[in-house]
Structures are given as C-alpha cells and as structure tokens.
Design an enzyme around this catalytic site. Sequence first.
Site, PDB file in Angstrom:
ATOM      1  N   GLY A 189      86.157  26.931  10.886  1.00 50.29           N
ATOM      2  CA  GLY A 189      86.624  28.295  11.142  1.00 50.29           C
ATOM      3  C   GLY A 189      86.664  29.145   9.888  1.00 50.29           C
ATOM      4  N   CYS A 190      87.138  28.575   8.811  1.00 52.70           N
ATOM      5  CA  CYS A 190      87.248  29.316   7.550  1.00 52.70           C
ATOM      6  C   CYS A 190      85.864  29.646   6.995  1.00 52.70           C
ATOM      7  CB  CYS A 190      88.066  28.516   6.549  1.00 52.70           C
ATOM      8  SG  CYS A 190      89.761  28.199   7.119  1.00 52.70           S
ATOM      9  N   THR A 191      84.945  28.725   7.135  1.00 50.91           N
ATOM     10  CA  THR A 191      83.574  28.960   6.680  1.00 50.91           C
ATOM     11  C   THR A 191      82.931  30.054   7.529  1.00 50.91           C
ATOM     12  OG1 THR A 191      83.352  26.703   5.859  1.00 50.91           O
ATOM     13  CG2 THR A 191      81.313  27.893   6.323  1.00 50.91           C
ATOM     14  N   SER A 219      84.499  33.482   6.505  1.00 51.58           N
ATOM     15  CA  SER A 219      84.073  33.897   5.168  1.00 51.58           C
ATOM     16  C   SER A 219      82.596  34.268   5.152  1.00 51.58           C
ATOM     17  CB  SER A 219      84.361  32.781   4.156  1.00 51.58           C
ATOM     18  OG  SER A 219      85.753  32.517   4.093  1.00 51.58           O
TER      19      SER A 219
END
Length: 154
Positions: free
Chosen positions: A45-47, A50
């Site tokens: 999710g963070c990748t 970003s």
Amino acid sequence: MASLKVGDKAPDFEGVTQDGEKISLRDFAGKKLILYFYPKDNTPGCTAESCNLNENYDTWLEKGFEVVGVSPESQKSHQKFIRKFGFRFNLISDTEKEILEAYGAWGLKKMYGKEYMGVLRKTFVIDEKGLIQEIFEKVKTKDHTNQIIEALNL
C-alpha cells in the site's frame, strides 16, 4: 492525539529527510504542500501510494504543489525506498513520531482482533498560508493523485 480539521493552521514541524537535511513547514511558506503519512517503506500500500504521487509529480509541480512523505522509518530505509522507485520528493524520517502525533497520524489500530499503536495513513493538503485545505483519512493508495485532484477541483 491531534484532532485537526480543514481550515486549521497546520502544525509546524521540523524533521530530517532521507539525506539528513532538516526540513520544516516553514520551508514551504508561500507554497502548497501535499504532506502524506504512511506506515512503512516497501510495503504494497505504501509503495502504491508513493509511486502514484511520484508518477504525477510533474503535475503536482505544475499545479504549484510540493510533495513530502512522512513515516517512522529510518533515513537509511528511506534512501533505499527512494533509490528503488526513483522518488523525486523528500521523505521525512520521524522515528520519534513527533510529526505523526502532531498531525494525528499515530494512533490506535486494529488488525485481526488485536489493538496496537501505529501509523494512521493520512494526507494533508496545506495551502500557501499554512492552512489545512483538505484531509484524506481514507486514502486510495493506487489512485491518490486523482483523489486529491477531484476533492480540490483542480
């Protein structure tokens, strides 16, 4: 925990980027800022979030915005994350969770019936005067740019 709302003055912050440089809200005076909080480098999710912001970075610059990410990960972790995906914006290493707490992005989470303290994924859009223009608490990680553009009618 901070209970910020649209129209509030954004909490001042001072942090350290992936390169060890100091960065603060004052550095963005007269500019618009997308300040996003995410749990962990190199997670799906963070990748996705970003990368979505980075893929649209030129659009953000054209619209007068700067982008900065904040997580409790180390500078070294941020350096690897940036190198791996080619991010063109700074990531703040908030290991003491001071910025996370100031923005209400550190709090109680639940997973599989367990409660624990962790990063609450949030994005704040801050205007040129340092006022909160929009807050996203339900971030669409794969389509965050369009989510922001639609909410702001850009």
